[in-house]
Design an enzyme around this catalytic site. Structure first.
Site, short mmCIF file in Angstrom:
data_model
loop_
_atom_site.label_atom_id
_atom_site.label_comp_id
_atom_site.label_asym_id
_atom_site.label_seq_id
_atom_site.Cartn_x
_atom_site.Cartn_y
_atom_site.Cartn_z
N SER A 1 -63.50 28.48 33.51
CA SER A 1 -62.71 28.53 34.44
C SER A 1 -62.27 27.05 34.80
O SER A 1 -61.71 26.29 33.64
CB SER A 1 -63.46 29.11 35.55
OG SER A 1 -62.47 29.53 36.66
N ASP B 1 -58.67 39.65 33.81
CA ASP B 1 -59.11 38.56 34.51
C ASP B 1 -58.11 38.65 35.81
O ASP B 1 -56.98 38.33 35.74
CB ASP B 1 -58.85 37.13 33.80
CG ASP B 1 -59.60 36.25 34.61
OD1 ASP B 1 -59.61 36.21 35.75
OD2 ASP B 1 -60.11 35.24 33.89
N HIS C 1 -63.27 37.96 35.11
CA HIS C 1 -63.23 36.59 35.15
C HIS C 1 -64.88 36.31 34.83
O HIS C 1 -65.69 36.04 35.81
CB HIS C 1 -62.69 36.09 36.27
CG HIS C 1 -62.77 34.50 36.41
ND1 HIS C 1 -61.82 33.85 35.58
CD2 HIS C 1 -63.29 33.51 37.16
CE1 HIS C 1 -61.92 32.64 35.66
NE2 HIS C 1 -62.84 32.27 36.74
#
Length: 245
Positions: A127, A183, A215
């Protein structure tokens, strides 16, 4: 983000064998380096990365706008997270990104100063951490072994070409970009758009989608990262402690 931030020392996983390579792995927003300790143990379970030291840095606690300004561990501020492809690219925290970039470049340099060649260093993350890995890796003034970006995107993409040093040291450095197709945080389309942009600029990026993954990370993805690390950081010493060079 302030130009001077309090930073905890990174979490370190020393190489079980002779230390010849280093992986710097960067966590995402709201997490700490400890959150990826289990992944490091997973990557080393087959004892194919015994010469690799892992460095898991901890982000400083900073105000995050999309979190109503409350402080949480972050490498840079984010205005909005709503799953929209463009939201994360609006009003990017350039000052915070560049401050974190300098920190990661310093971590890389410290490994080089300790005797690990730049081409035996991989930088990667998840991320925000993956975004910082792409940005810091491709703007490094040393040739790295590889870059890993999980559920990530290209930071400061509208001006990225102007921020890369000339000559470029990592134009050919392999970049493994992985993303879930469900996601809701860093939209899959943004990850793919970042990959396409990097490819159009001539970077050596590969892209892999994981069906049904949101995610997060899945076992297949962790195995793929392990394989990438093994490929980029092969052992230099045999089981008897003799150089394989």
């Amino acid at each position: 983000m302030s130009s001077s931030v309090a930073r905890a020392l990174p979490l370190l996983f020393p190489a079980p064998g002779k230390h010849t390579a280093t992986v710097i792995f960067i966590h995402g927003l709201g997490d700490t380096g400890r959150g990826w300790g289990g992944a490091v143990e997973n990557w080393r379970r087959r004892q194919r990365l015994d010469e690799v030291k892992f460095i898991l840095p901890h982000a400083p606690s900073i105000p995050i706008t999309c979190n109503w300004g409350m402080k949480m561990p972050g490498w840079y501020d984010i205005q909005r997270i709503d799953g929209n492809t463009e939201s994360l690219r609006q009003n990017e925290d350039e000052a915070g990104i560049l401050l974190s970039q300098a920190y990661f470049h310093d971590l890389i340099q410290k490994e080089i100063d300790s005797g690990i060649p730049a081409d035996r260093i991989v930088i990667g993350g998840f991320s925000q951490g993956g975004a910082m890995s792409i940005f810091s890796g491709l703007t490094a003034k040393v040739k790295l072994a590889g870059i890993v970006a999980m559920s990530s995107y290209l930071l400061l993409s509208l001006k990225f070409a102007d921020l890369v040093p000339k000559p470029e040291f990592n134009k050919d450095t392999p970049i493994f970009m992985a993303h879930g197709d469900m996601d809701p945080v860093v939209h899959t389309a943004l990850g793919k758009k970042s990959f396409d942009l990097l490819k159009s600029m001539g970077y050596n990026a590969t892209w892999k989608i994981y069906e049904g993954m949101e995610h997060s990370a899945c076992p297949e993805e962790l195995d793929d990262v392990e394989s990438f690390l093994q490929e980029r950081l092969p052992p230099l010493w045999d089981s008897e402690g003799k150089s394989e060079l």
